[in-house]
Design a protein around this motif. Structure first.
Motif, short mmCIF file in Angstrom:
data_model
loop_
_atom_site.label_atom_id
_atom_site.label_comp_id
_atom_site.label_asym_id
_atom_site.label_seq_id
_atom_site.Cartn_x
_atom_site.Cartn_y
_atom_site.Cartn_z
N LEU A 120 -2.79 11.87 23.31
CA LEU A 120 -2.44 10.85 24.30
C LEU A 120 -0.93 10.67 24.32
CD1 LEU A 120 -5.11 8.04 23.80
CD2 LEU A 120 -5.16 10.01 25.33
N LEU A 155 2.08 8.21 24.68
CA LEU A 155 2.28 6.78 24.44
C LEU A 155 3.76 6.42 24.45
CD1 LEU A 155 -0.17 6.51 21.40
CD2 LEU A 155 -0.69 6.01 23.79
N PRO A 177 1.89 4.22 27.64
CA PRO A 177 1.62 4.60 29.03
C PRO A 177 2.51 3.82 29.98
CG PRO A 177 -0.03 3.05 28.27
CD PRO A 177 0.85 3.34 27.09
N GLN A 206 -1.20 1.07 33.29
CA GLN A 206 -2.01 2.28 33.34
C GLN A 206 -2.53 2.63 31.95
OE1 GLN A 206 -0.04 5.60 35.20
NE2 GLN A 206 0.70 4.39 36.93
N SER A 207 -3.58 3.45 31.93
CA SER A 207 -4.10 3.97 30.68
C SER A 207 -3.26 5.17 30.25
CB SER A 207 -5.56 4.39 30.84
OG SER A 207 -6.36 3.28 31.19
N PRO A 208 -3.26 5.48 28.95
CA PRO A 208 -2.47 6.63 28.49
C PRO A 208 -2.94 7.93 29.13
CG PRO A 208 -3.16 5.26 26.64
CD PRO A 208 -3.90 4.76 27.83
N ARG A 209 -1.98 8.77 29.50
CA ARG A 209 -2.32 10.09 30.03
C ARG A 209 -2.70 11.00 28.87
NH1 ARG A 209 -1.57 10.82 35.17
NH2 ARG A 209 -1.72 13.08 34.91
N ARG A 210 -3.60 11.94 29.17
CA ARG A 210 -4.16 12.81 28.14
C ARG A 210 -3.75 14.25 28.40
NH1 ARG A 210 -8.83 11.81 24.85
NH2 ARG A 210 -8.95 9.82 25.94
N PRO A 223 -6.04 10.36 19.79
CA PRO A 223 -6.61 9.19 20.46
C PRO A 223 -7.04 8.08 19.51
CG PRO A 223 -7.44 11.19 21.48
CD PRO A 223 -6.68 11.62 20.26
N GLN A 234 -1.82 3.47 20.06
CA GLN A 234 -1.45 2.07 20.22
C GLN A 234 0.00 2.00 20.70
OE1 GLN A 234 -1.58 0.04 16.42
NE2 GLN A 234 0.36 0.91 15.83
#
Length: 710
Positions: free
Chosen positions: A215, A217, A219, A223-227, A270, A274
């Protein structure tokens, strides 16, 4: 081993690295034109068999210009060994002192000193420069570091320096990667044809392999973290299938574009992902400062490869035990499982130092602070932090992250300071043991483990190691979860809260003698309203398993206390229960049960009320009763009806076959039980209720366990 060069501009860092490795780290046209390093440069040297990290030494050639100190700090993240350069013709210069100070603030204790350009000066000046260097590093961890006289252009001293660094690499203890989630601080990002996005940096912890997902970090806001998926790896500048902590790593990523990644971000497993805008840290205020560090000071905070503006809140300083004052709640003292003394301070003061609340730190003083950042960053316990002034012209302080998810409230209480002192221990298991000995409301183990960077599969072992070091192993209260333990309450706190809960229950029996006992939600409000519900439920189960309390239906009571049925109640119960069981999802009204039993309605109502108090049936609305099996099945239907965690009356009605009015009545009853929680027009599923709905242990009614979440 990762070696970081440091020293004043034009003192020969890049030239010496090229002489050692054969690699010119000045790659940019502007660097060639100006003759100085602007960006981070990297080079590698074979260290031979026996050296750590695959037998190669990585060199991070950092810029020496004063305006590029941020880049220097980015490169210094993860350095094992410092190579401090001083030119023999110039001697010690301002940036020499600043770079040395920064290395010390970053906690880099191993190093070597190179006196460069020795071919330009006479022997007498060389000797004078050696004395200047010794005076410079006196009182620092580099005080005993060897000094090598070199001339990179002629080769003088280069072989001896190379052999020394190889010996240092072989002597460097290997970094453990077991049990830690992988994370890498990104200090460069670029694109390569046929590879795609490539991120480079020093791996801080754990291990990564081709095919793993990481991930990015922190983000973007909201938004949610990009993978990204690891497509290729280079470790210490060689192709690899796996890379590990302590290596310089280049990761080719699928799923991430170059423009989506910035220097200073992290690539992390993942399970430890944090990000934070509040960090509690242990900090030493520079002795060179003329003023004290006070709360509210604006600063630049360097952590990992990132720099962000923020402010400092001084929490406490290390003082004497007598100055700490009385503790607000019963907690173990030093020696009962974990010392309250803070590491190095304890050694210097004979073991009497504690953290005491303070508003300021004097020059040279060490204490606890909270860093309030203007935007989130990635940070984990043990990471080094450096503070520079608001103008980013000088270093002010250095320290280490203690809690990367710091609270905004109650941050300066004696209780919180005691917890932070416990977090100054060297290892995660020791920190957890100290925290369990201090935290009156228990420890959120999932949050703690993520903040410590501990992998999921190592969290049970982490708790076991912490528990084994306590005075009474196995006496803690633990909440199990699918991915390992989720909460824990220390042995001392477990005994304390059991006593409080039992005392509150006894008082309830005195005040409400006609009732069997409170439901578990009410008991929690009476005894421990601030305790996390999963931890409270685990504590109740522990007391029930030990015979300290009994759970009858939705009520808790002391074993000696109970609602007794008369002979008349027993006779009426035998007459109404078959009709109640046959009613299924529709339930039965008290008047209908009395009519079918050919008994006076008043007597039947009294018996039904007593049976409800005993948990042998449930009153959904006034006078409407259900058998436990029917309520259990409806609870399961409600849980299966949840969409995105919410249960609507329409969906539940369709799945259960009830009418709309009755479906709403049942959902509201589940709100009361705690299986659901009303949020607007929906009923939100309580994530912890499944524990109790599915718990068949102890012979109690299943809905009695469901009622624990009320």
């Amino acid at each position: 081993m990762i070696v970081g060069t440091a020293g004043h501009i034009d003192h020969g860092k890049t030239t010496l690295v090229k002489a050692l490795t054969g690699v010119d780290t000045d790659r940019l046209p502007e660097e060639k034109r100006r003759g100085i390093s602007i960006a981070l440069g990297y080079a590698f040297m074979d260290a031979g068999a026996g050296a750590n990290e695959g037998g190669r030494i990585g060199f991070v050639d950092v810029p020496g210009h004063e305006r590029l100190v941020h880049t220097m700090l980015s490169g210094a993240t993860g350095i094992d060994h410092a190579l401090l350069l001083v030119a023999a013709d110039d001697g010690v210069m301002p940036q020499t002192r600043e770079h040395l100070a920064l290395l010390m603030l970053l906690g880099i204790a191993r190093g070597t000193i190179a006196l460069t350009k020795c071919d330009r000066v006479e022997a007498a000046l060389r000797a004078q420069r050696r004395e200047e260097v010794r005076a410079l590093v006196a009182g620092t961890p580099l005080a005993d570091a060897p000094v090598f006289e070199v001339a990179a252009t002629t080769g003088e001293g280069v072989r001896e320096l190379r052999e020394h660094l190889i010996a240092e690499a072989k002597a460097l203890p290997p970094r453990g990667v077991g049990g830690r989630g992988f994370r890498l601080a990104v200090d460069r990002v670029f694109s390569l044809a046929g590879v795609g996005t490539v991120c480079t940096g020093t791996a801080h912890a754990g291990e990564v392999a081709i095919g793993d997902e990481l991930l990015l970090l922190p983000p973007a806001p909201g938004q949610s973290p990009r993978r990204g998926r690891v497509r290729s790896l280079h470790a210490q500048n060689e192709p690899a299938e796996r890379a590990r902590a302590g290596q310089r790593v280049a990761i080719g990523l699928a799923g991430l574009e170059k423009d989506e990644v910035e220097r200073g971000q992290w690539l992390a497993a993942p399970e430890i992902a944090q990000w934070t805008d509040r960090i509690d840290a242990r900090l030493r205020w520079s002795a060179e400062e003329s003023r004290a560090l006070r709360s509210g000071l604006p600063v630049h905070v360097h952590v990992g490869a990132e720099a962000v503006t923020g402010s400092v809140a001084v929490l406490g300083r290390f003082g004497t035990a007598q100055a700490a004052g009385p503790h607000p709640c019963p907690l173990p003292q030093a020696g009962e499982g974990v010392s309250l003394v803070a590491g190095a301070e304890a050694e210097r003061s004979g073991g009497t130092s504690l953290a005491v609340a303070a508003e300021a730190l004097q020059p040279g003083e060490e204490g606890l602070v909270q860093l309030v950042l203007h935007r989130p960053v990635g940070a984990w316990a043990g990471d080094r932090v450096v503070l520079r002034d608001a103008a980013a012209t000088r270093a002010l302080a250095g320290g280490v992250v203690l809690d990367p998810q710091a609270p905004a409230r109650y941050r300066r209480t004696p209780q919180r300071l005691a917890e932070l002192v416990a977090l100054t221990a060297d290892a995660p298991a020791t920190r957890l043991a100290g925290l369990l000995a201090q935290a009156p409301m228990g420890v959120d183990l999932a949050r703690f483990a993520a903040g410590q960077g501990v992998a999921i599969d190592a969290r049970a072992a982490l708790l076991a190691a912490a528990d084994a070091s306590t005075v009474v192993p196995g006496a803690s209260t633990v909440v199990p979860g699918a991915d390992g333990p989720e909460w824990a309450l220390g042995a001392t706190q477990t005994a304390l809260w059991e006593g409080v809960a039992l005392a509150r229950l006894a008082r309830y029996h005195e005040d409400q003698a006609e009732e069997l006992g409170p439901d578990l939600a009410r008991w929690r409000r009476l005894a421990a309203p601030r305790m996390a519900e999963p931890l409270w439920h685990a504590l109740v189960r522990r007391m029930a398993a030990g015979g300290q309390v009994a759970i009858s239906g939705s009520s808790a009571h002391l074993p000696a206390h109970g609602v007794q049925l008369s002979a008349l109640d027993e006779r009426l119960a035998q007459k109404v229960m078959p009709r109640l069981l046959a009613a299924g999802f529709e339930g039965a009204w008290a008047r209908d049960l009395a009519k079918d039993a050919h008994e006076p309605e008043a007597l039947v109502r009294t018996t039904l009320a007593r049976l409800s108090q005993r948990g042998e049936l449930f009153q959904v609305v006034k006078d409407l009763y259900y058998a436990p099996a029917a309520v259990q099945e409806l609870a399961r239907i409600a849980r299966a009806s949840a969409v995105g965690g919410d249960v609507t009356a329409g969906t539940f009605r369709d799945r259960s076959g009830l009418g709309r009015k009755r479906a709403i009545q049942v959902l509201e009853f589940f709100d009361k039980l705690g299986v659901l929680r009303r949020v607007g027009d929906a009923h939100r599923l309580r994530t912890d209720s499944r524990l109790f709905i599915d718990d068949h242990e102890g012979g109690g009614a299943i809905l009695g366990h469901a009622a624990e979440t009320a």
